[in-house]
Design an enzyme around this catalytic site. Structure first.
Site, mmCIF file in Angstrom:
data_model
loop_
_atom_site.group_PDB
_atom_site.id
_atom_site.type_symbol
_atom_site.label_atom_id
_atom_site.label_comp_id
_atom_site.label_asym_id
_atom_site.label_seq_id
_atom_site.Cartn_x
_atom_site.Cartn_y
_atom_site.Cartn_z
ATOM 1 N N ARG A 1 -8.855 82.590 -108.535
ATOM 2 C CA ARG A 1 -9.681 82.894 -107.341
ATOM 3 C C ARG A 1 -9.887 81.813 -106.715
ATOM 4 N NH1 ARG A 1 -14.785 85.781 -110.666
ATOM 5 N NH2 ARG A 1 -15.598 85.838 -108.483
ATOM 6 N N LYS B 1 -17.487 70.640 -118.873
ATOM 7 C CA LYS B 1 -16.534 71.723 -118.793
ATOM 8 C C LYS B 1 -15.354 71.061 -117.783
ATOM 9 C CE LYS B 1 -19.437 74.877 -118.174
ATOM 10 N NZ LYS B 1 -20.311 76.406 -117.953
ATOM 11 N N HIS C 1 -0.697 81.257 -107.312
ATOM 12 C CA HIS C 1 -2.116 80.719 -107.269
ATOM 13 C C HIS C 1 -2.149 79.061 -107.827
ATOM 14 C CE1 HIS C 1 -2.504 85.090 -107.700
ATOM 15 N NE2 HIS C 1 -3.614 84.758 -106.918
ATOM 16 N N ARG D 1 -26.011 87.185 -115.743
ATOM 17 C CA ARG D 1 -24.809 87.232 -116.524
ATOM 18 C C ARG D 1 -25.138 88.074 -117.714
ATOM 19 N NH1 ARG D 1 -22.001 82.438 -116.125
ATOM 20 N NH2 ARG D 1 -20.139 83.834 -117.146
ATOM 21 N N PRO E 1 -13.312 78.996 -117.825
ATOM 22 C CA PRO E 1 -13.409 78.586 -119.148
ATOM 23 C C PRO E 1 -14.690 77.573 -119.547
ATOM 24 C CG PRO E 1 -11.583 77.828 -117.853
ATOM 25 C CD PRO E 1 -12.326 78.564 -116.932
ATOM 26 N N GLU E 2 -14.890 77.410 -120.818
ATOM 27 C CA GLU E 2 -16.180 76.806 -121.480
ATOM 28 C C GLU E 2 -15.587 75.530 -121.975
ATOM 29 O OE1 GLU E 2 -19.129 79.294 -123.133
ATOM 30 O OE2 GLU E 2 -18.619 80.930 -121.682
#
Length: 294
Positions: free
Chosen positions: A122, A61, A93, A274, A2-3
């Protein structure tokens, strides 16, 4: 991801827990890669149990829970982290559970007990408890000015001498905090600037357009509660999709017609490992002087 827009949405989504007291902090059983938790869940529980959450804040962030005494529980979601009040996408998770009381000092509100969850597919995110001195040394003094409040002069002063491509420079959290890969590509498009342009070659008008593009991209993205991409990972605090993915101009739109000039086709390149998306027709290194709203 997320940003900034996604993290700001997380912060707004959990603000209802302000005023609640922490009953317990725990790590649910998880067979997956563990998140970094400092100084360890037992010490975090011992330090924050019984303390009231006084504010929910964002720095770049990061989601920050401010506690009585000014300590902060700082959650950095990184690639796949979520901060939730509702049930998570799956139970496998979960990385942190905070059990929270009703508001202790206003029984007339009759708020039931609650929980706040950190979920991370992750396991790349981090959870840290910091006092005020540690926060200032390791977070506040390291990060640049927040993207929502940075001025044009600050943006230019911090980046104009760099030889890096402008889109890569926008990702440097020590220069400007909160911008990530997706929104940097959108900002360059809105500003009509080729993302490969070196910072030290941008003109004054280009810096002004880029500065204006930051808020033109971020504010609607926050209003839409962020972007849920094709992998479906990002969710808001109630485990619902964001909506800004429906407004992307160039991100993940390689080989489609440019929504502004309708002549170029969106191209994908790789910068700093990226993906970058842009229109080579109307995003020129020399600047595009006749932009239309997009």
């Amino acid at each position: 991801m997320p940003e900034l827009p996604e993290v700001e949405t997380m912060c707004r989504g959990i603000r209802s827990i302000v005023g609640r007291r922490v009953i317990a902090a725990s790590t649910p059983p998880c067979a997956c890669r563990p998140c970094l938790i400092q100084p360890g869940i037992d010490r975090i529980h011992a330090a924050i149990a019984g303390r009231t959450i006084t504010a929910i804040e964002r720095r770049g962030k990061r989601v920050m829970l401010r506690l009585e005494g000014n300590d902060r529980l700082i959650i950095e979601p990184r690639m796949t982290g979520l901060v939730l009040l509702a049930d998570p996408p799956d139970p496998d998770h979960l990385r942190l559970r905070l059990e929270l009381s009703s508001v202790p000092y206003d029984s007339a509100q009759h708020k039931p007990s609650a929980q706040m969850l950190v979920w991370d597919r992750r396991g790349l995110g981090t959870i840290r408890l910091m006092n005020e001195d540690d926060y200032r040394e390791h977070i506040d003094n390291v990060l640049g000015v927040d993207a929502l409040v940075i001025s044009c002069d600050q943006l230019r002063d911090r980046a104009a001498s760099s030889r890096r491509p402008i889109k890569v420079a926008l990702l440097d959290q020590t220069k400007v905090a909160g911008i990530g890969n997706l929104y940097a590509a959108e900002m360059c498009f809105v500003a009509g600037i080729d993302p490969r342009t070196r910072c030290d070659r941008l003109t004054g008008p280009q810096w002004k357009r880029l500065h204006a593009a930051i808020s033109k991209v971020l504010l609607p993205a926050i209003e839409a509660e962020g972007s849920t991409l094709s992998d479906g990972t990002y969710r808001n605090a109630l485990n619902r999709n964001g909506g800004y993915q429906n407004m992307h101009r160039v991100y993940d739109k390689a080989d489609t017609s440019c929504p502004r000039c309708h002549e170029g086709r969106i191209r994908r390149i790789v910068q700093a490992q990226r993906s970058t998306f842009f229109c080579p027709k109307c995003q020129r290194r020399s600047g595009c002087h006749h932009l239309v709203a997009c």
